[in-house]
Design a protein around this motif. Sequence first.
Motif, PDB file in Angstrom:
ATOM      1  N   SER A 182       0.838  -1.197   0.000  1.00 57.60           N
ATOM      2  CA  SER A 182       0.000   0.000   0.000  1.00 57.60           C
ATOM      3  C   SER A 182       0.871   1.244   0.000  1.00 57.60           C
ATOM      4  O   SER A 182       1.832   1.340   0.759  1.00 57.60           O
ATOM      5  CB  SER A 182      -0.905  -0.009   1.243  1.00 57.60           C
ATOM      6  OG  SER A 182      -1.653   1.188   1.331  1.00 57.60           O
TER       7      SER A 182
ATOM      8  N   LEU B 144      -9.089   5.355  -3.250  1.00 57.57           N
ATOM      9  CA  LEU B 144      -8.781   3.936  -3.100  1.00 57.57           C
ATOM     10  C   LEU B 144      -8.588   3.336  -4.485  1.00 57.57           C
ATOM     11  O   LEU B 144      -9.510   3.310  -5.302  1.00 57.57           O
ATOM     12  CB  LEU B 144      -9.912   3.218  -2.362  1.00 57.57           C
ATOM     13  CG  LEU B 144      -9.667   1.734  -2.071  1.00 57.57           C
ATOM     14  CD1 LEU B 144      -8.447   1.561  -1.173  1.00 57.57           C
ATOM     15  CD2 LEU B 144     -10.895   1.105  -1.421  1.00 57.57           C
ATOM     16  N   ASP B 145      -7.386   2.867  -4.750  1.00 54.30           N
ATOM     17  CA  ASP B 145      -7.011   2.322  -6.059  1.00 54.30           C
ATOM     18  C   ASP B 145      -6.510   0.904  -5.850  1.00 54.30           C
ATOM     19  O   ASP B 145      -5.429   0.691  -5.279  1.00 54.30           O
ATOM     20  CB  ASP B 145      -5.936   3.209  -6.687  1.00 54.30           C
ATOM     21  CG  ASP B 145      -5.533   2.727  -8.079  1.00 54.30           C
ATOM     22  OD1 ASP B 145      -6.183   1.790  -8.593  1.00 54.30           O
ATOM     23  OD2 ASP B 145      -4.561   3.268  -8.644  1.00 54.30           O
ATOM     24  N   LEU B 146      -7.304  -0.086  -6.294  1.00 55.34           N
ATOM     25  CA  LEU B 146      -6.982  -1.490  -6.060  1.00 55.34           C
ATOM     26  C   LEU B 146      -6.466  -2.143  -7.336  1.00 55.34           C
ATOM     27  O   LEU B 146      -6.978  -1.892  -8.428  1.00 55.34           O
ATOM     28  CB  LEU B 146      -8.218  -2.254  -5.583  1.00 55.34           C
ATOM     29  CG  LEU B 146      -8.909  -1.717  -4.327  1.00 55.34           C
ATOM     30  CD1 LEU B 146     -10.133  -2.563  -3.999  1.00 55.34           C
ATOM     31  CD2 LEU B 146      -7.951  -1.684  -3.148  1.00 55.34           C
TER      32      LEU B 146
ATOM     33  N   ARG C 274     -12.076  -7.855  -3.512  1.00 54.88           N
ATOM     34  CA  ARG C 274     -12.347  -6.423  -3.609  1.00 54.88           C
ATOM     35  C   ARG C 274     -13.252  -5.970  -2.451  1.00 54.88           C
ATOM     36  O   ARG C 274     -13.050  -4.903  -1.868  1.00 54.88           O
ATOM     37  CB  ARG C 274     -12.999  -6.107  -4.952  1.00 54.88           C
ATOM     38  CG  ARG C 274     -13.148  -4.625  -5.254  1.00 54.88           C
ATOM     39  CD  ARG C 274     -13.699  -4.427  -6.656  1.00 54.88           C
ATOM     40  NE  ARG C 274     -12.776  -4.916  -7.671  1.00 54.88           N
ATOM     41  CZ  ARG C 274     -11.781  -4.195  -8.167  1.00 54.88           C
ATOM     42  NH1 ARG C 274     -11.581  -2.952  -7.728  1.00 54.88           N
ATOM     43  NH2 ARG C 274     -10.982  -4.708  -9.083  1.00 54.88           N
ATOM     44  N   ASP C 275     -14.240  -6.799  -2.108  1.00 55.59           N
ATOM     45  CA  ASP C 275     -15.135  -6.460  -0.997  1.00 55.59           C
ATOM     46  C   ASP C 275     -14.364  -6.388   0.321  1.00 55.59           C
ATOM     47  O   ASP C 275     -14.607  -5.496   1.144  1.00 55.59           O
ATOM     48  CB  ASP C 275     -16.254  -7.497  -0.882  1.00 55.59           C
ATOM     49  CG  ASP C 275     -17.260  -7.396  -2.019  1.00 55.59           C
ATOM     50  OD1 ASP C 275     -17.287  -6.352  -2.695  1.00 55.59           O
ATOM     51  OD2 ASP C 275     -18.005  -8.372  -2.235  1.00 55.59           O
TER      52      ASP C 275
ATOM     53  N   LEU D 233     -11.213  -5.648   0.751  1.00 52.68           N
ATOM     54  CA  LEU D 233     -10.330  -4.475   0.771  1.00 52.68           C
ATOM     55  C   LEU D 233     -11.107  -3.175   0.923  1.00 52.68           C
ATOM     56  O   LEU D 233     -10.709  -2.287   1.670  1.00 52.68           O
ATOM     57  CB  LEU D 233      -9.479  -4.449  -0.497  1.00 52.68           C
ATOM     58  CG  LEU D 233      -8.432  -5.566  -0.612  1.00 52.68           C
ATOM     59  CD1 LEU D 233      -7.798  -5.579  -2.004  1.00 52.68           C
ATOM     60  CD2 LEU D 233      -7.350  -5.414   0.444  1.00 52.68           C
ATOM     61  N   THR D 234     -12.221  -3.056   0.207  1.00 54.33           N
ATOM     62  CA  THR D 234     -12.998  -1.811   0.291  1.00 54.33           C
ATOM     63  C   THR D 234     -13.662  -1.659   1.656  1.00 54.33           C
ATOM     64  O   THR D 234     -13.913  -0.540   2.100  1.00 54.33           O
ATOM     65  CB  THR D 234     -14.072  -1.761  -0.810  1.00 54.33           C
ATOM     66  OG1 THR D 234     -14.876  -2.962  -0.755  1.00 54.33           O
ATOM     67  CG2 THR D 234     -13.438  -1.655  -2.187  1.00 54.33           C
TER      68      THR D 234
ATOM     69  N   LYS E 280     -10.090   2.984   2.936  1.00 53.53           N
ATOM     70  CA  LYS E 280     -10.805   4.044   2.237  1.00 53.53           C
ATOM     71  C   LYS E 280      -9.933   4.791   1.239  1.00 53.53           C
ATOM     72  O   LYS E 280     -10.445   5.343   0.274  1.00 53.53           O
ATOM     73  CB  LYS E 280     -11.382   5.040   3.249  1.00 53.53           C
ATOM     74  CG  LYS E 280     -12.304   4.399   4.263  1.00 53.53           C
ATOM     75  CD  LYS E 280     -13.438   3.638   3.598  1.00 53.53           C
ATOM     76  CE  LYS E 280     -14.323   2.958   4.634  1.00 53.53           C
ATOM     77  NZ  LYS E 280     -15.349   2.083   3.994  1.00 53.53           N
ATOM     78  N   ARG E 281      -8.636   4.844   1.464  1.00 56.39           N
ATOM     79  CA  ARG E 281      -7.724   5.545   0.555  1.00 56.39           C
ATOM     80  C   ARG E 281      -6.435   4.749   0.441  1.00 56.39           C
ATOM     81  O   ARG E 281      -6.078   3.969   1.313  1.00 56.39           O
ATOM     82  CB  ARG E 281      -7.401   6.959   1.065  1.00 56.39           C
ATOM     83  CG  ARG E 281      -8.555   7.926   1.062  1.00 56.39           C
ATOM     84  CD  ARG E 281      -8.115   9.269   1.630  1.00 56.39           C
ATOM     85  NE  ARG E 281      -7.139   9.932   0.764  1.00 56.39           N
ATOM     86  CZ  ARG E 281      -6.335  10.905   1.173  1.00 56.39           C
ATOM     87  NH1 ARG E 281      -6.367  11.323   2.428  1.00 56.39           N
ATOM     88  NH2 ARG E 281      -5.500  11.473   0.326  1.00 56.39           N
TER      89      ARG E 281
ATOM     90  N   GLU F 205      -4.472   8.295   5.808  1.00 53.32           N
ATOM     91  CA  GLU F 205      -5.722   7.867   5.152  1.00 53.32           C
ATOM     92  C   GLU F 205      -6.821   8.892   5.400  1.00 53.32           C
ATOM     93  O   GLU F 205      -6.981   9.366   6.512  1.00 53.32           O
ATOM     94  CB  GLU F 205      -6.144   6.509   5.665  1.00 53.32           C
ATOM     95  CG  GLU F 205      -7.367   5.936   4.975  1.00 53.32           C
ATOM     96  CD  GLU F 205      -7.721   4.543   5.445  1.00 53.32           C
ATOM     97  OE1 GLU F 205      -8.028   3.692   4.608  1.00 53.32           O
ATOM     98  OE2 GLU F 205      -7.658   4.310   6.657  1.00 53.32           O
TER      99      GLU F 205
END
Length: 312
Positions: A47, A53-55, A71-72, A74-75, A79-80, A312
């Motif tokens: 990170s 937030l860029d995954l 993805r769920d 991580l989100t 948040k950022r 963040e």
Amino acid sequence: MSVYSMTGYANVVSSVADHDAELPEDSDTPGASRKAGSGSVGAELRSVNSRFLDLSFKLPDEFRGLEPAFRDLLTAAFKRGKIELRLQAQRTSDSAWPQPQPDQLHTLARLEGMVQNWLPKAGGLTVNEVLNLCRQSAPSVKLDDIALEAVRQCVEALKDARAIEGKRLADIIKDRLKQLRELAAQAEPLVPQAVQRQQERFLAKYQEALQAVGGNVTPEAAQERALNEAAAYALRIDVDEEVQRLKAHLDEIERLLRKGGEAGKRLDFLIQELHREANTLGSKAAALELTQISVSMKVLIEQMREQVQNLE
């Protein structure tokens, strides 16, 4: 609540043995009650700071179907930040010696007897053939659940790493806040002193002017004029409003650091406001000491900006 840095790293290895993975009880595969082979999944999260937030995901093909679940996870946790997830899978069941189970051997013996009844000249099974057949009949290791668990653990580890780094950044910011308060306290008494000095200069100049014109202007009028000029000068150089606003911004930054959570964007805005007040204070500086204080403030504020941009 802690403040979190957007910079962090975590890696976790989760294996079948760790979770005691077994085949379903209703499986019709010979030896279904035995362990479902062996394997492991390594999860790695990196990170760095980002406005949003860029995954990104670097996954083996077998885990592509799990990307929405990853993805769920991580989100829900972040948040950022620009976060990269890498997964690696390893299986050891294909190369390891199989452990034949009684039901496997019973099935092979039954099939061998049936074949030899129909084909009396057929040879018996060798040990190598039995082991190969047991290996082939063993269920393949499915690592989806292991991968999900590895990512869950890795997410928690990354949160801990970002919290530790966030505390370090918050301590640096608090130290700069303390120094800014000290500079603000030094600036407050300098303005009245500058006004007093300027008032004395005005009086001296008007007295010189009075003498130059031969006394056509009364001393009282000259003094009143000097006081008016000094008052106007005091209004131009007054930085009390800027100092009070600067203190208010410092109080709000401390409050946000104590509150924790997603404070980065709010803190970044307050840093811009601090810089504005320090610039105004410098532009109004009527003494060298105020100019030096303004420059020192801007150096500290820029150091804070560098740290805040990682929160963040």
